[in-house]
Motif scaffolding. Structure first.
Motif, PDB file in Angstrom:
ATOM      1  N   ASP A 121       0.591  -1.019   0.167  1.00 25.47           N
ATOM      2  CA  ASP A 121       0.206   0.135   0.029  1.00 25.47           C
ATOM      3  C   ASP A 121       0.802   0.776  -0.297  1.00 25.47           C
ATOM      4  N   GLU A 122      -0.113   2.536   0.291  1.00 25.23           N
ATOM      5  CA  GLU A 122       1.025   3.838  -0.071  1.00 25.23           C
ATOM      6  C   GLU A 122       1.890   4.205   1.117  1.00 25.23           C
ATOM      7  N   ALA A 123       1.502   3.646   2.277  1.00 29.61           N
ATOM      8  CA  ALA A 123       1.961   3.693   3.417  1.00 29.61           C
ATOM      9  C   ALA A 123       3.242   2.890   3.794  1.00 29.61           C
ATOM     10  N   ARG A 127       7.535   4.400   2.957  1.00 35.41           N
ATOM     11  CA  ARG A 127       8.449   4.303   4.054  1.00 35.41           C
ATOM     12  C   ARG A 127       9.383   3.621   3.661  1.00 35.41           C
ATOM     13  N   ILE A 128       9.424   2.649   1.975  1.00 35.74           N
ATOM     14  CA  ILE A 128      10.608   2.437   1.464  1.00 35.74           C
ATOM     15  C   ILE A 128      11.400   2.951   0.754  1.00 35.74           C
ATOM     16  N   ILE A 129      10.184   4.184  -0.147  1.00 36.30           N
ATOM     17  CA  ILE A 129      11.119   5.569  -0.758  1.00 36.30           C
ATOM     18  C   ILE A 129      12.136   6.187  -0.065  1.00 36.30           C
ATOM     19  N   HIS A 130      11.509   6.797   1.306  1.00 36.76           N
ATOM     20  CA  HIS A 130      13.008   7.779   2.244  1.00 36.76           C
ATOM     21  C   HIS A 130      13.511   6.101   2.802  1.00 36.76           C
ATOM     22  N   GLN A 137      22.567   8.049  -1.737  1.00 35.16           N
ATOM     23  CA  GLN A 137      23.813   8.982  -1.352  1.00 35.16           C
ATOM     24  C   GLN A 137      24.577   7.983  -1.807  1.00 35.16           C
ATOM     25  N   ALA A 138      24.590   6.873  -1.998  1.00 37.67           N
ATOM     26  CA  ALA A 138      26.191   5.999  -2.074  1.00 37.67           C
ATOM     27  C   ALA A 138      25.823   5.008  -3.330  1.00 37.67           C
ATOM     28  N   SER A 139      24.441   4.904  -3.906  1.00 36.44           N
ATOM     29  CA  SER A 139      24.406   4.157  -4.738  1.00 36.44           C
ATOM     30  C   SER A 139      22.967   4.551  -6.157  1.00 36.44           C
ATOM     31  N   GLN A 140      23.629   4.052  -7.480  1.00 31.97           N
ATOM     32  CA  GLN A 140      22.322   4.765  -8.095  1.00 31.97           C
ATOM     33  C   GLN A 140      21.434   3.789  -8.425  1.00 31.97           C
ATOM     34  N   PHE A 141      20.487   4.218  -7.754  1.00 33.14           N
ATOM     35  CA  PHE A 141      19.027   3.527  -8.524  1.00 33.14           C
ATOM     36  C   PHE A 141      18.154   3.513  -9.950  1.00 33.14           C
ATOM     37  N   ILE A 142      17.822   2.071 -10.303  1.00 31.72           N
ATOM     38  CA  ILE A 142      16.765   2.530 -11.097  1.00 31.72           C
ATOM     39  C   ILE A 142      15.646   1.422 -10.861  1.00 31.72           C
ATOM     40  N   LYS A 148       2.713   5.536  -8.553  1.00 27.87           N
ATOM     41  CA  LYS A 148       2.437   6.670  -8.095  1.00 27.87           C
ATOM     42  C   LYS A 148       3.143   7.148  -7.263  1.00 27.87           C
ATOM     43  N   ALA A 149       3.448   7.185  -6.429  1.00 28.61           N
ATOM     44  CA  ALA A 149       3.825   7.283  -5.146  1.00 28.61           C
ATOM     45  C   ALA A 149       6.023   7.396  -5.351  1.00 28.61           C
ATOM     46  N   THR A 150       5.956   5.954  -6.250  1.00 28.48           N
ATOM     47  CA  THR A 150       7.470   5.690  -6.399  1.00 28.48           C
ATOM     48  C   THR A 150       7.628   6.488  -7.826  1.00 28.48           C
ATOM     49  N   MET A 151       7.214   7.023  -8.397  1.00 24.88           N
ATOM     50  CA  MET A 151       7.248   8.130  -9.465  1.00 24.88           C
ATOM     51  C   MET A 151       7.908   9.280  -8.906  1.00 24.88           C
ATOM     52  N   HIS A 152       6.501   9.579  -7.708  1.00 27.44           N
ATOM     53  CA  HIS A 152       6.575  10.787  -7.718  1.00 27.44           C
ATOM     54  C   HIS A 152       7.828  11.292  -6.799  1.00 27.44           C
ATOM     55  N   ALA A 153       8.440  10.163  -6.285  1.00 29.72           N
ATOM     56  CA  ALA A 153       9.796  10.139  -5.675  1.00 29.72           C
ATOM     57  C   ALA A 153      11.223  10.284  -6.573  1.00 29.72           C
TER      58      ALA A 153
END
Length: 182
Positions: A121-123, A127-130, A137-142, A148-153
């Motif tokens: 769910d979105e909540a 937490r995962i996005i955070h 800061q140490a790795s590049q993520f794809i 939508k919440a992931t894309m927005h971040a």
């Protein structure tokens, strides 16, 4: 392993807003191979007892070897102790906590995640996005996602669309820009 174990417990508590998790090393006694006719080492047939030799020296103390790792997870308010007893969403969060613990301890320069948050769910996704923003800061993520919440971040979005002509087109949007770059 000790550092991953510590980080896993911390990430689990963040993702579940409490609870306890642990990684436990599983050890078994090392099997001693039998010597074959030609001097090659062979194992005894399944279920067979090793032959006792009256002149043989007393048995050595068996060496224990690491054969695996067990994940123990207990979300808040539950009496679960093994990962098999968790729901699908709880298993997903537990797996993500372990992945993040490994990446925090030994960062990879480049990580691809494919819809890891699809069942959440979105909540939980937030937490995962955070956590991923911290690890970024140490790795590049794809991250491949329809969430939508992931894309927005994200800092940059890439999408593939197909027009009426049947040709795929790449669309990229740098977040914060008003016009998409085609």
């Amino acid at each position: 392993f000790k550092q991953i174990k510590k980080e896993f417990s911390a990430y689990f508590a963040v993702l579940f807003e409490g609870g306890k998790a642990d990684l436990v090393e599983v050890y078994e006694a090392e099997k001693e191979p039998d010597a074959g006719i030609d001097g090659q080492e062979t194992e005894a047939p399944f279920g067979a007892e090793p032959a006792e030799d009256a002149d043989a020296a007393p048995k050595k103390r068996q060496k224990k070897i690491l054969t695996g790792i067990d994940i123990v997870a207990c979300p808040p308010g539950k009496k679960i102790h093994h990962i098999r007893a968790l729901s699908g969403g709880e298993r997903t969060l537990t797996s993500i906590a372990l992945m993040c613990a490994i990446l925090k301890t030994n960062p990879s320069p480049f990580i691809v995640l494919d819809e890891v948050e699809a069942a959440l769910d979105e909540a939980n996704t937030l937490r995962i996005i955070h956590i991923l923003k911290e690890l970024a800061q140490a790795s590049q993520f794809i991250i491949i996602s329809h969430n939508k919440a992931t894309m927005h971040a994200a800092d940059v979005l890439y999408g593939v669309t197909m027009g009426n002509d049947g040709v795929s087109h790449l669309l990229s949007v740098k977040m914060g820009q008003e016009e998409p770059v085609v």
